[in-house]
Design a protein around this motif. Structure first.
Motif, PDB file in Angstrom:
ATOM      1  N   GLN A 162       0.805  -1.228   0.255  1.00 55.07           N
ATOM      2  CA  GLN A 162      -0.050  -0.270  -0.146  1.00 55.07           C
ATOM      3  C   GLN A 162       0.799   1.239   0.024  1.00 55.07           C
ATOM      4  OE1 GLN A 162      -3.680   0.306  -0.361  1.00 55.07           O
ATOM      5  NE2 GLN A 162      -3.045   2.460  -0.569  1.00 55.07           N
ATOM      6  N   LYS A 163       1.884   1.410   0.828  1.00 53.40           N
ATOM      7  CA  LYS A 163       2.879   2.405   0.829  1.00 53.40           C
ATOM      8  C   LYS A 163       3.594   2.746  -0.550  1.00 53.40           C
ATOM      9  CE  LYS A 163       2.555   3.828   5.084  1.00 53.40           C
ATOM     10  NZ  LYS A 163       1.663   5.096   5.278  1.00 53.40           N
ATOM     11  N   GLU A 166       1.041   4.287  -2.701  1.00 47.68           N
ATOM     12  CA  GLU A 166       0.907   5.604  -2.503  1.00 47.68           C
ATOM     13  C   GLU A 166       2.179   6.483  -3.065  1.00 47.68           C
ATOM     14  OE1 GLU A 166      -0.092   5.687   1.548  1.00 47.68           O
ATOM     15  OE2 GLU A 166      -2.086   4.483   1.291  1.00 47.68           O
ATOM     16  N   GLN A 167       3.455   5.820  -2.531  1.00 44.43           N
ATOM     17  CA  GLN A 167       4.686   6.775  -2.790  1.00 44.43           C
ATOM     18  C   GLN A 167       4.801   6.951  -4.243  1.00 44.43           C
ATOM     19  OE1 GLN A 167       7.884   5.725  -0.623  1.00 44.43           O
ATOM     20  NE2 GLN A 167       9.489   6.506  -2.171  1.00 44.43           N
ATOM     21  N   ASP A 169       2.560   6.922  -6.828  1.00 47.49           N
ATOM     22  CA  ASP A 169       1.249   7.219  -7.269  1.00 47.49           C
ATOM     23  C   ASP A 169       1.038   6.270  -8.421  1.00 47.49           C
ATOM     24  OD1 ASP A 169      -0.941   8.990  -7.300  1.00 47.49           O
ATOM     25  OD2 ASP A 169       0.154  10.212  -9.151  1.00 47.49           O
ATOM     26  N   ILE A 172      -2.452  -0.133  -6.146  1.00 46.03           N
ATOM     27  CA  ILE A 172      -2.107  -1.327  -5.491  1.00 46.03           C
ATOM     28  C   ILE A 172      -2.112  -2.621  -6.273  1.00 46.03           C
ATOM     29  CG2 ILE A 172      -4.139  -1.791  -4.386  1.00 46.03           C
ATOM     30  CD1 ILE A 172      -2.162  -2.224  -1.918  1.00 46.03           C
TER      31      ILE A 172
END
Length: 183
Positions: A162-163, A166-167, A169, A172
């Motif tokens: 998930q990180k 997000e990082q 962009d 998932i």
């Protein structure tokens, strides 16, 4: 009884100023605002506003396209407001759902907006089909695949999927797909 406004623009570089001025002139005493695409399902300020509204409140927006993605979505929102005893006003078309004429007008306008959108999508699809036939259409670039080395490196460093998404962009699902196919 509160007069509540909702203002939205699609991108971070657009300004909410004009909408906010119009809402203030209409007597709004609390505004929920966000800079996010209307097609996104997750609009936190819209959700917060809908949770905040109580019987006797009035919701004011500047234009119909600021609040809903489709006729169905618009009617769902209006139904929710109606259930809570909240009236709904749209400034640019002088619509007020506290009247029978306003309710009729809202349904008709929503249907026309959906028709317009469907016609636009149809023209777009025709243009893409023609461009493909002429060898001019490439499709969108595979942005997640281009970031595969970064995904693999971050996963090896112990970062959660998930990180990573997000990082970088990316979705998932793309992270899972890249890690699954890294061999």
């Amino acid at each position: 009884m509160s007069i509540i406004g909702y203002a939205r623009v699609s991108t971070a570089d657009q300004s909410l100023d004009i909408q906010l001025e119009q809402l203030q002139a209409a007597g709004v005493n609390k505004v929920f605002q966000e800079k996010i695409s209307g097609v996104k399902r997750d609009r936190p300020q819209l959700a917060a506003m809908l949770n905040y509204m109580r019987e006797g409140d009035t919701l004011i927006i500047t234009k119909l396209d600021r609040i809903a993605r489709s006729t169905k979505h618009l009617l769902e929102i209006v139904d929710l407001l109606e259930e809570r005893g909240v009236s709904f006003k749209v400034l640019n078309i002088n619509l007020d759902t506290s009247t029978p004429t306003g309710k009729l007008m809202l349904t008709m306008l929503g249907a026309i907006a959906t028709f317009e959108r469907e016609m636009l999508l149809e023209r777009q699809a025709e243009g893409i089909r023609k461009a493909k036939q002429e060898g001019k259409y490439q499709g969108r670039k595979p942005t997640a695949r281009a970031k595969a080395p970064q995904v693999i490196e971050l996963a090896r460093s112990g970062m959660t999927k998930q990180k990573i998404a997000e990082q970088l962009d990316i979705g998932i699902a793309s992270v899972y797909r890249i890690l699954k196919n890294k061999n």
